[in-house]
Design a protein around this motif. Structure first.
Motif: not given
Length: 416
Positions: A5-9, A206-211, A356-363, A368-372
């Motif tokens: 998704l990040c590469c496509a964006a 995962l990774g030991g911390v929260a989102r 920044m990149w992590s937030s972009l991935e989440d966004l 995508v998940r909200g796309s009909g």
């Protein structure tokens, strides 16, 4: 899927005229002039932001709740809140760093005298600047919560510093719930008005911390806390995400935590700045001494995380609050070295890039998940995935194509 998704964006951004490209929480395509301003914040959210900047613990707690919410309207308010708080905090820090020429000499003299009288303290703990962010990691049962309370009370009473604690608690993989019970182990610290303790669920991350751990840390910085502790969940050897949130990492280990091979293994040991052998009291004292010696010997074979700093090993008893001052001396010495050599600034810059990149991935994943179109295609492919006639990688590529095609169709319709 996230990387695709990040590469496509990125490819879409490169082929799209600048005047038509930007980001929005409401839609996928907006104008580049979209910026957050104080006028766009609702009075309620603005009141929360001002309360956080004043150091009000209730406002800080409500602001964290807003950031952790998964509701879309709350996400928009959280974006505006964070932008306003960070901007105002940065302005205050810049003002502090540019003293008047008449007071510069006096400030320098006061700083030297206070440093000589109070011992070694980190330069990052000056009032008005960014606080020191300390990650606390270790296996379950190492005594992390007890250690944080002992060290936190020491900083409150002996150093006069304000302390914030972010205790990350694991979430159930079945129900999604969390106990959030770490605060009960810090009873003395949590009731002190100079401290703030907040338990945050991992919510499956995962990774030991929260989102949203990094966003919570930013709010604690804005609330003018001098030291921010980030306590991870009980870690194994590979959960190193805490290093992307903290300035330095304290690894707590119990006595008899393994032989020298545990210190040589890759993972959490590679990112630890100070190793603390806890529970060094009573009948465990001898075992703690052996464990400390083994870790010291093992660290000799580790590649340095930072060139100017060699990881150290120390012991303490958090329950009896013995040698807590010695641990803080090591923390302060590490902070001073990293700050003076510029490595601390480089690390915070790299962390900003990572989030920044992590937030972009989440966004992107949320969009995508909200796309009909994506949802309908995913339902049709579930049977093929179950039969083994379609691989998950191919399915992800097809969903990405469906999403991008939906965006192009939407853009064409907007032009008409």
């Amino acid at each position: 899927m996230r990387r695709q998704l990040c590469c496509a964006a990125a490819a879409t951004a490169a082929s799209t005229p600048i005047k038509r490209l930007s980001l929005s929480m409401r839609g996928w395509i907006i104008s580049p002039a979209c910026t957050f301003s104080t006028s766009a914040i609702s009075p309620r959210v603005l009141g929360l932001a001002e309360g956080v900047l004043k150091g009000d613990r209730l406002s800080l707690s409500r602001a964290i709740t807003l950031i952790e919410s998964s509701k879309e309207s709350h996400r928009q308010e959280a974006e505006a809140l964070l932008d306003h708080v960070v901007r105002e905090r940065s302005r205050k820090v810049k003002t502090y760093r540019r003293p008047n020429s008449n007071t510069a000499m006096a400030s320098s003299s006061d700083s030297r005298s206070s440093s000589s009288s109070s011992g070694s303290t980190s330069g990052s703990l000056r009032k008005g600047t960014r606080p020191l962010r300390i990650g606390i990691a270790g296996p379950p049962g190492a005594g992390k919560s007890t250690f944080i309370e002992s060290l936190g009370m020491y900083l409150l009473d002996s150093k006069g510093l304000r302390v914030a604690v972010i205790a990350v608690d694991p979430s159930s993989s079945r129900s999604g719930g969390s106990i959030l019970g770490d605060k009960t182990r810090m009873y003395e610290l949590s009731k002190d008005p100079r401290a703030f303790v907040r338990a945050c669920p991992t919510s499956g991350v995962l990774g030991g911390v929260a989102r949203y751990t990094n966003d919570v840390v930013l709010l604690c910085q804005a609330a003018a806390f001098d030291v921010v502790f980030i306590e991870t969940v009980g870690l194994g050897q590979s959960e190193i995400m805490i290093d992307q949130t903290s300035d330095m990492l304290l690894l707590l280990v119990p006595p008899g935590g393994g032989d020298e091979l545990q210190g040589v293994k890759k993972g959490i040991m590679e990112v630890a700045d100070v190793v603390v052998v806890n529970k060094a009291d009573g009948h465990l004292l001898t075992a703690a001494q052996h464990t400390a010696a083994e870790y010291k010997h093992a660290l000799c074979f580790q590649r340095r995380k930072w060139e100017p700093w060699t990881p150290t090993v120390t012991m303490c008893s958090a329950l009896r609050r013995e040698k807590i001052a010695k641990v803080w001396e090591e923390v302060s010495r590490c902070s001073d070295v990293l700050d003076k050599t510029g490595f601390l600034r480089l690390k915070r810059r790299d962390q900003g890039r990572h989030w920044m990149w992590s937030s972009l991935e989440d966004l992107l994943v949320r969009k995508v998940r909200g796309s009909g179109a994506v949802e309908r295609k995913a339902v049709r492919m579930e049977e093929e995935l179950a039969d083994g006639t379609l691989t998950p990688r191919s399915a992800a590529e097809m969903l990405l194509v469906a999403f991008l095609e939906e965006q192009r169709t939407t853009e064409v319709a907007r032009k008409k």
